[in-house]
Write a protein that holds these residues in place. Structure first.
Motif, PDB file in Angstrom:
ATOM      1  N   ALA A 163       0.839  -1.210   0.000  1.00 50.89           N
ATOM      2  CA  ALA A 163       0.000   0.000   0.000  1.00 50.89           C
ATOM      3  C   ALA A 163       0.870   1.255   0.000  1.00 50.89           C
ATOM      4  O   ALA A 163       0.557   2.242  -0.682  1.00 50.89           O
ATOM      5  N   ASN A 164       1.967   1.218   0.743  1.00 48.29           N
ATOM      6  CA  ASN A 164       2.872   2.366   0.783  1.00 48.29           C
ATOM      7  C   ASN A 164       3.504   2.621  -0.581  1.00 48.29           C
ATOM      8  O   ASN A 164       3.663   3.774  -1.007  1.00 48.29           O
ATOM      9  N   ILE A 165       3.876   1.552  -1.275  1.00 46.24           N
ATOM     10  CA  ILE A 165       4.466   1.699  -2.605  1.00 46.24           C
ATOM     11  C   ILE A 165       3.493   2.397  -3.555  1.00 46.24           C
ATOM     12  O   ILE A 165       3.887   3.237  -4.376  1.00 46.24           O
ATOM     13  N   LYS A 166       2.211   2.085  -3.426  1.00 41.68           N
ATOM     14  CA  LYS A 166       1.208   2.699  -4.302  1.00 41.68           C
ATOM     15  C   LYS A 166       1.126   4.211  -4.110  1.00 41.68           C
ATOM     16  O   LYS A 166       0.666   4.932  -5.011  1.00 41.68           O
ATOM     17  N   ALA A 167       1.580   4.707  -2.964  1.00 43.44           N
ATOM     18  CA  ALA A 167       1.573   6.155  -2.733  1.00 43.44           C
ATOM     19  C   ALA A 167       2.461   6.889  -3.723  1.00 43.44           C
ATOM     20  O   ALA A 167       2.247   8.076  -4.011  1.00 43.44           O
ATOM     21  N   LEU A 168       3.452   6.189  -4.274  1.00 38.61           N
ATOM     22  CA  LEU A 168       4.328   6.791  -5.277  1.00 38.61           C
ATOM     23  C   LEU A 168       3.566   7.212  -6.526  1.00 38.61           C
ATOM     24  O   LEU A 168       4.013   8.083  -7.284  1.00 38.61           O
TER      25      LEU A 168
END
Length: 341
Positions: A290-295
């Motif tokens: 989910a954090n990666i998708k913030a990119l």
């Protein structure tokens, strides 16, 4: 699986993933140590996804976090990642302090290399600045470690603008690590501009407000007895209700944007510039993804203005740390001429 892009961190050629992984919570600070096999699997998953900057410290555990990462980096994984560790925080007489004398710097580096079971640390940070030792003295020893091939790049953590300048004059600083998020913005006045003037990369730790910008006040309801966040001023009852409003306002913007509150908070950090690498920590693969998708959450000028209106520099109530913890506010050091070994 979406691959994380890479960026240049600093001006010395250090290339890392645009988002890193903070590893402290795997073994320290945020409750009980997590199962070793699960954490190794998480590190491998991160590396496969292109999250290459792994952040640890000798004080996490203490020491066991480095040992864990040493195990996780065995084999082909080592070639995929850049390892960041730190020295300088000491706990003596029931209080936190800092050390930066040359003997300590060298001994700490040698010990970290042994625990990590590697020959060279990719970037080595002074975790907290020793206000008793001129920064030139500390940096002089770190420069020797670079020349000896024991570390590749040098970093500082929680350093003032003047300390950064003095350190950079001794040996190029590749990155400064600092707390930067929607509720920790005091570094924007002097420290961020100084880094940019000198071509120093910025590594943002706790970009999710130690979990507050992920879950809001409800996160405090399930903190373990040994979770140090329970003692932080921002999570105390007198401040929590005030900070709840900040969380709810950011959450409302995230809902309109079609992303989670955590992803919006991370995206805000990513949008501060291509010289900024946030290192959110997690112990769960689903949170990592989910954090990666913030990119890939794109914020418009209107989005940034909306966040600015609710998360201004002084929006959060309460200090970042408990009293006595060294920070950039206490990081100025004596002049070099005063040093007596």
């Amino acid at each position: 699986m979406v691959k994380v892009p890479r960026i240049k961190l600093g001006s010395q050629g250090f290339e890392v993933s645009a988002q890193g992984l903070g590893c402290m919570g795997m073994t320290a600070g945020y409750g009980p140590t997590k199962p070793e096999a699960d954490m190794i699997n998480l590190v491998h998953h991160a590396a496969d996804a292109g999250v290459t900057l792994l952040d640890t410290s000798d004080v996490y555990g203490p020491e066991v976090n480095e040992i864990l990462l040493g195990k996780a980096m065995k084999g082909e994984v080592r070639a995929k990642v850049q390892l960041a560790t730190k020295f300088g925080i000491v706990y003596e007489n029931e209080a936190y302090g800092a050390r930066g004398d040359p003997e300590y710097v060298r001994a700490a580096c040698e010990a970290s290399l042994k625990r990590l079971d590697i020959d060279c640390i990719d970037i080595y940070y002074q975790h907290r600045i020793d206000s008793r030792v001129p920064i030139e003295i500390t940096m002089g020893e770190m420069k020797k470690l670079v020349e000896e091939g024991k570390i590749k790049y040098v970093g500082l953590s929680e350093a003032s603008a003047s300390t950064i300048r003095r350190a950079h004059a001794v040996h190029p600083i590749t990155a400064v690590q600092l707390e930067w998020s929607l509720w920790s913005r005091d570094v924007e006045d002097e420290i961020i501009p100084t880094c940019r003037e000198l071509g120093i990369g910025i590594v943002a730790y706790s970009p999710l407000g130690r979990g507050f910008l992920s879950m809001g006040p409800k996160m405090t309801e399930s903190l373990a007895e040994d979770d140090f966040r329970a003692s932080l001023p921002r999570f105390q009852a007198e401040n929590l209700e005030h900070n709840r409003v900040l969380y709810e306002q950011v959450s409302a913007i995230a809902e309109n944007k079609g992303c989670t509150t955590a992803q919006l908070a991370l995206a805000w950090v990513h949008h501060q510039g291509n010289d900024v690498v946030p290192i959110p920590g997690t112990t769960r693969i689903e949170n990592l993804e989910a954090n990666i998708k913030a990119l890939f959450v794109k914020l418009t000028p209107d989005d940034m203005a909306a966040l600015e209106s609710v998360a201004s520099v002084d929006a959060a109530k309460g200090g970042r740390y408990m009293d006595g913890m060294p920070t950039h506010l206490t990081s100025d050091t004596p002049p070099l001429s005063s040093w007596k070994p």
